[in-house]
Design a protein around this motif. Structure first.
Motif, PDB file in Angstrom:
ATOM      1  N   ALA A 135       0.869  -1.236  -0.118  1.00 43.17           N
ATOM      2  CA  ALA A 135      -0.160  -0.031   0.044  1.00 43.17           C
ATOM      3  C   ALA A 135       0.851   1.367  -0.057  1.00 43.17           C
ATOM      4  O   ALA A 135       0.555   1.977  -0.734  1.00 43.17           O
ATOM      5  CB  ALA A 135      -0.962  -0.069   1.223  1.00 43.17           C
ATOM      6  N   THR A 145      -5.735   2.622  -1.968  1.00 49.70           N
ATOM      7  CA  THR A 145      -5.368   1.408  -1.782  1.00 49.70           C
ATOM      8  C   THR A 145      -6.085   0.827  -0.434  1.00 49.70           C
ATOM      9  O   THR A 145      -6.499   1.999   0.323  1.00 49.70           O
ATOM     10  CB  THR A 145      -3.617   0.957  -1.441  1.00 49.70           C
ATOM     11  N   SER A 147      -5.598  -2.169   2.250  1.00 47.04           N
ATOM     12  CA  SER A 147      -4.615  -3.196   2.832  1.00 47.04           C
ATOM     13  C   SER A 147      -5.520  -4.133   3.925  1.00 47.04           C
ATOM     14  O   SER A 147      -6.031  -3.562   4.759  1.00 47.04           O
ATOM     15  CB  SER A 147      -3.489  -2.665   3.484  1.00 47.04           C
TER      16      SER A 147
END
Length: 450
Positions: A135, A145, A147
């Motif tokens: 990320a 992103t 995660s």
């Protein structure tokens, strides 16, 4: 930061350019003759491409991802992070991880936003022990992103679940527009759909054009979704229908696949797999025609009756192969010269009939390929019943509407369209191996006679 992009297609090029613009040194690899993005150093092999990389993004598509990972294993730096961002099943991601080896810093990446619309800023799901690190890396190019940590495969599972909706929506919009076109109401239907979408015409066109442009790849992705859904205790008819729409749209892409399949003997195609998929050997070519391959248009009719064949002909597309489940009955011919000529004029590539035909000499004179169980001068009934475009059992083989059919002097073979490219590659490998062995035998025989 030294970044390597494996696969320089649409997505790979977008990420390569984004890392370059962010000031990173970018190396790329793609075995296909695609263009190399500006300022990207192109490597001659995947192994060479990753040898100095700190970050590797896998964007080759799912099919070659394991083989590419195997090629890079042993060449990755110990500190390098490998983010597989191909659309693939959780199992495929775990196979890639295994190919890289247990010491590799591997991350399961799943792009769930539109790369066409958002470029490298598209939303990416990441899972696995190194997902936070991934990320951070993708954050340097502005990627959105998420995660998940968790296990390898978690990100891909979520993408496949999302695909059930997104690909299904694209398929539904495509079919609705097609219905409008047939009824002469295209603009009205477009307006109705756009009015229900948050981004209106822009969203409609993105879904409509993306579905057509990426039909083949998305049909494979939906197959992975269906594999995932099969583990749950219910039926998934809408997702199956969406996959069928994508497969139909991919027909133009697959014309060359059919031509290539016809160039491989059915025996080699069978040897390359599990040797299943053959029709009963009693179904033979009615005359010595060239091999053929095309998509199956399935017909199920009661023995000795050809009403369903008459109903099928106007619905076929050029290049189709009519596959008729006629119960193996050879007392009455299901087709003759007239139907064969009608089929030929429509562009049908040939017919495979689990039953009898007649007018064999005339059909040969037409040059229309037919495989059948036998010959009978007795004509058919025309009262039905019959079914079209359903999964059938023909001469001991299961055939779905839209499967690839390959027929030659040895017999008839059925190929799942989602596996066509692999079957083709494996069949070529069998042919090459046999040619090699023949060459060795001939050389040995020549040496013995000298």
């Amino acid at each position: 930061m030294r970044v390597t992009i494996l696969g320089l297609g649409e997505a790979g090029s977008a990420y390569a350019s984004a890392f370059d613009e962010a000031g990173h040194a970018v190396t790329g690899f793609d075995p296909s003759p695609v263009a190399t993005p500006p300022n990207v150093t192109r490597a001659a092999s995947a192994a060479e491409a990753v040898s100095e990389a700190e970050v590797v993004l896998g964007l080759t598509t799912a099919a070659p991802s394991v083989a590419v990972a195997s090629e890079t294993a042993g060449h990755l730096r110990s500190e390098a992070i490998y983010i597989d961002m191909n659309a693939a099943s959780p199992q495929k991601k775990r196979e890639v991880q295994s190919a890289l080896g247990s010491d590799a810093k591997f991350v399961d990446g799943a792009v769930i936003g539109s790369v066409i619309q958002f470029g490298a800023r598209a939303h990416v799901l990441l899972s696995g022990p190194y997902s936070d690190l991934a990320a951070t890396v993708l954050g340097t190019i502005g990627a959105q992103t998420e995660s998940l940590q968790g296990q390898i495969g978690d990100a891909s599972q979520r993408k496949l679940l999302r695909s059930v909706f997104m690909k299904g929506l694209g398929a539904l919009i495509t079919e609705a527009i097609q219905a409008g076109e047939e009824a002469g109401e295209t603009e009205w239907v477009r307006a109705q759909i756009a009015g229900e979408l948050a981004l209106g015409e822009k969203a409609l066109d993105r879904l409509l054009n993306g579905t057509a442009q990426h039909a083949r790849r998305r049909s494979i992705e939906l197959n992975d979704s269906l594999t995932l859904l099969a583990s749950f205790p219910r039926q998934w008819p809408m997702t199956q229908a969406a996959q069928s729409v994508h497969l139909t749209l991919s027909r133009t892409e697959e014309a060359s696949v059919a031509e290539q399949l016809a160039s491989i003997p059915t025996s080699a195609l069978g040897d390359a797999g599990d040797r299943l998929g053959f029709l009963d050997s009693a179904v033979k070519p009615m005359w010595k025609s060239a091999p053929i391959s095309g998509r199956a248009f399935t017909v199920h009719t009661r023995p000795g009756d050809n009403l369903a064949i008459h109903q099928a002909l106007p619905l076929t597309q050029p290049g189709d192969i009519l596959v008729v489940a006629g119960g193996g009955d050879c007392e009455r011919a299901l087709i003759g010269e007239l139907i064969a000529e009608r089929a030929q004029l429509r562009g049908i590539a040939g017919m495979v009939i689990d039953g009898a035909i007649r007018d064999v000499d005339e059909i040969e004179a037409l040059g229309f390929p037919v495989w059948a169980r036998g010959v009978s001068p007795a004509g058919p009934y025309k009262t039905g019943p019959g079914r079209l475009r359903e999964t059938i059992s023909a001469a001991g083989a299961v055939c779905h509407h839209g499967d690839f059919i390959v027929a030659d002097a040895d017999g008839v073979f059925v190929v799942n369209p989602l596996e066509a490219e692999k079957v083709l590659a494996d069949g070529r490998a069998v042919v090459a191996d046999e040619e090699g062995r023949k060459a060795v035998m001939r050389q040995e025989a020549s040496q013995q006679t000298q």
